[in-house]
Design a protein around this motif. Structure first.
Motif, PDB file in Angstrom:
ATOM      1  N   ARG A 198       0.824  -1.207   0.000  1.00  0.00           N
ATOM      2  CA  ARG A 198       0.000   0.000   0.000  1.00  0.00           C
ATOM      3  C   ARG A 198       0.856   1.255   0.000  1.00  0.00           C
ATOM      4  NH1 ARG A 198      -1.258   3.217   4.120  1.00  0.00           N
ATOM      5  NH2 ARG A 198      -3.095   4.573   3.942  1.00  0.00           N
ATOM      6  N   ALA A 199       1.929   1.266   0.783  1.00  0.00           N
ATOM      7  CA  ALA A 199       2.780   2.449   0.922  1.00  0.00           C
ATOM      8  C   ALA A 199       4.136   2.006   1.442  1.00  0.00           C
ATOM      9  CB  ALA A 199       2.143   3.459   1.883  1.00  0.00           C
ATOM     10  N   GLY A 200       5.126   2.890   1.330  1.00  0.00           N
ATOM     11  CA  GLY A 200       6.471   2.565   1.781  1.00  0.00           C
ATOM     12  C   GLY A 200       7.015   3.592   2.751  1.00  0.00           C
ATOM     13  N   PHE A 233      -2.371  -5.637   3.318  1.00  0.00           N
ATOM     14  CA  PHE A 233      -1.037  -5.380   2.801  1.00  0.00           C
ATOM     15  C   PHE A 233       0.005  -5.582   3.895  1.00  0.00           C
ATOM     16  CE2 PHE A 233      -3.835  -2.795   0.107  1.00  0.00           C
ATOM     17  CZ  PHE A 233      -3.481  -3.293  -1.133  1.00  0.00           C
ATOM     18  N   LEU A 234       1.152  -6.099   3.489  1.00  0.00           N
ATOM     19  CA  LEU A 234       2.291  -6.230   4.375  1.00  0.00           C
ATOM     20  C   LEU A 234       3.258  -5.075   4.105  1.00  0.00           C
ATOM     21  CD1 LEU A 234       2.835 -10.072   3.924  1.00  0.00           C
ATOM     22  CD2 LEU A 234       1.423  -8.895   5.639  1.00  0.00           C
ATOM     23  N   THR A 238      10.004  -5.689   3.800  1.00  0.00           N
ATOM     24  CA  THR A 238      10.281  -7.115   4.039  1.00  0.00           C
ATOM     25  C   THR A 238       9.121  -8.021   3.640  1.00  0.00           C
ATOM     26  OG1 THR A 238       9.388  -7.162   6.303  1.00  0.00           O
ATOM     27  CG2 THR A 238      11.665  -6.400   6.032  1.00  0.00           C
ATOM     28  N   HIS A 239       7.938  -7.438   3.416  1.00  0.00           N
ATOM     29  CA  HIS A 239       6.721  -8.215   3.119  1.00  0.00           C
ATOM     30  C   HIS A 239       6.464  -9.272   4.197  1.00  0.00           C
ATOM     31  CE1 HIS A 239       5.835  -6.498  -0.835  1.00  0.00           C
ATOM     32  NE2 HIS A 239       7.130  -6.467  -1.017  1.00  0.00           N
ATOM     33  N   VAL A 294       4.006  -9.622  12.900  1.00  0.00           N
ATOM     34  CA  VAL A 294       4.598 -10.396  11.806  1.00  0.00           C
ATOM     35  C   VAL A 294       3.579 -11.432  11.367  1.00  0.00           C
ATOM     36  CG1 VAL A 294       6.476 -11.920  11.121  1.00  0.00           C
ATOM     37  CG2 VAL A 294       6.921  -9.986  12.665  1.00  0.00           C
ATOM     38  N   PHE A 295       3.235 -11.437  10.089  1.00  0.00           N
ATOM     39  CA  PHE A 295       2.125 -12.269   9.634  1.00  0.00           C
ATOM     40  C   PHE A 295       2.385 -13.760   9.881  1.00  0.00           C
ATOM     41  CE2 PHE A 295      -0.315 -14.434   6.176  1.00  0.00           C
ATOM     42  CZ  PHE A 295      -1.563 -14.251   6.762  1.00  0.00           C
ATOM     43  N   ALA A 296       3.595 -14.232   9.658  1.00  0.00           N
ATOM     44  CA  ALA A 296       3.890 -15.649   9.904  1.00  0.00           C
ATOM     45  C   ALA A 296       3.666 -16.003  11.367  1.00  0.00           C
ATOM     46  CB  ALA A 296       5.322 -15.971   9.481  1.00  0.00           C
TER      47      ALA A 296
END
Length: 369
Positions: A198-200, A233-234, A238-239, A294-296
């Motif tokens: 989405r953004a950085g 969005f991540l 690092t996604h 962190v998604f994981a």
């Protein structure tokens, strides 16, 4: 950031209404979300030489723009979103508008636009709602109808060249609104994108500007193609870390009573609803925390039953439970896939405050008319 001096009053509208009572009633019977617009809008203009002025309430209608208008070429624009709520006594209120004013000022600074003073922002809301008061729905049992307010400003000077515009226009338009999601408050299926961000860092993620939403659109199409309601969005670097949905912040609730939302890193919009939930959650005995998600690790904790509820939040949708994540190569149910008890209790409390059904113990409501 120093508060600029206020200068605007927005005199009352003098023009005739665009719609008859019968036409307005037909719209209010089934308003949808963002589909219909009211009789009037507020307008002001800023120039480099004269500052803010020209405040007026005028009939809602098309804008005439020169083909060289700067916003069309360089996207120098920002906006806000908030709601006006009809209370049982007929009065009309809004929720924490000072926070929206502050955020709009911060967005303006980031996009090299002139900050609008808080008092002028509030005056514009009062003026539009006073002119369009018949458009504020009377909520019926089980409904959450309101008048959605959209303040926005954009670079209106006609020129070509990469610099901040010397003329800027500000408007407030209004739209009667029902539920944001057509099927109402149901657990969302959320697609987690590892393709788009989405953004950085260093960008405009913390500003409420159209470019952030344009950059989310392909992710939303990707989500739809995978049978999901929304996209998450991540982080762009690092996604791995959760940022937010296309237009909503994210929360997780753990089995030991913690409620966690991602840290504001500069790529996440600082939501007014997000901030309010942190306060209400603490009042309810939950332990609020802002930290990286962190998604994981979230998937691991969901599988182990340590995260028991997740939800998304924003002005338009308020609070909506997340029932399932889908991602490349898999899926994960949140809790039992339904609407969690804490999630729905927070949602009920927040909407009860907004509609005047519960005590406003934090002083969040502002009367408009």
């Amino acid at each position: 950031m120093a508060e600029p001096a206020s200068a605007l009053t927005f005199p009352p509208a003098t023009a005739e209404r665009r719609f008859t009572d019968a036409e307005r009633a037909a719209v209010l019977a089934n308003p949808g979300f963002g589909d219909h617009f009211t009789d009037f809008m507020a307008h002001a203009r800023w120039t480099r030489e004269g500052g803010w002025g020209g405040d007026e309430v005028i009939p809602y209608g098309p804008l005439a723009l020169d083909p060289a208008t700067a916003v069309l070429h360089y996207a120098q624009e920002i906006f806000e979103g908030l709601k006006a709520f009809r209370h049982a006594d007929g009065s009309v209120w809004t929720f924490r508008p000072e926070k929206n004013a502050e955020r709009m000022q911060a967005s303006a600074v980031r996009l090299a636009l002139p900050p609008l003073p808080t008092e002028d922002f509030l005056a514009s809301l009062r003026a539009v709602v006073a002119a369009d008061e018949p458009w504020v729905p009377v909520p019926t049992a089980g409904s959450e109808q309101s008048l959605y307010l959209r303040p926005f400003m954009f670079a209106s000077e006609a020129f070509l060249g990469v610099r901040a515009a010397h003329t800027v226009d500000y408007y407030v338009i209004a739209s009667p609104a029902g539920n944001y999601f057509p099927r109402g408050v149901q657990p969302l299926v959320v697609w987690v994108s590892d393709t788009y961000a989405r953004a950085g860092q260093g960008g405009t993620g913390a500003a409420k500007c159209g470019g952030n939403y344009a950059s989310s659109l392909l992710g939303k199409y990707e989500a739809a193609g995978n049978g999901a309601d929304e996209v998450m969005f991540l982080d762009s670097e690092t996604h791995t870390r959760i940022d937010e949905l296309s237009g909503m912040n994210v929360f997780a609730i753990t089995d030991d009573g913690r409620i966690i939302t991602p840290t504001l890193t500069g790529s996440i919009l600082p939501g007014v609803t997000r901030d309010s939930i942190l306060r209400l959650a603490e009042d309810r005995g939950l332990a609020p925390s802002s930290e990286p998600l962190v998604f994981a690790e979230v998937l691991e904790q969901l599988g182990a039953g340590r995260i028991v509820e997740m939800f998304a939040c924003g002005t338009a949708a308020v609070i909506n439970p997340i029932g399932e994540f889908r991602f490349e190569g898999g899926a994960q149910t949140v809790g039992d896939g339904g609407s969690g008890a804490h999630t729905m209790a927070l949602r009920t409390e927040l909407t009860d405050i907004q509609y005047g059904r519960a005590e406003d113990r934090h002083g969040w409501l502002t009367r408009l008319v």
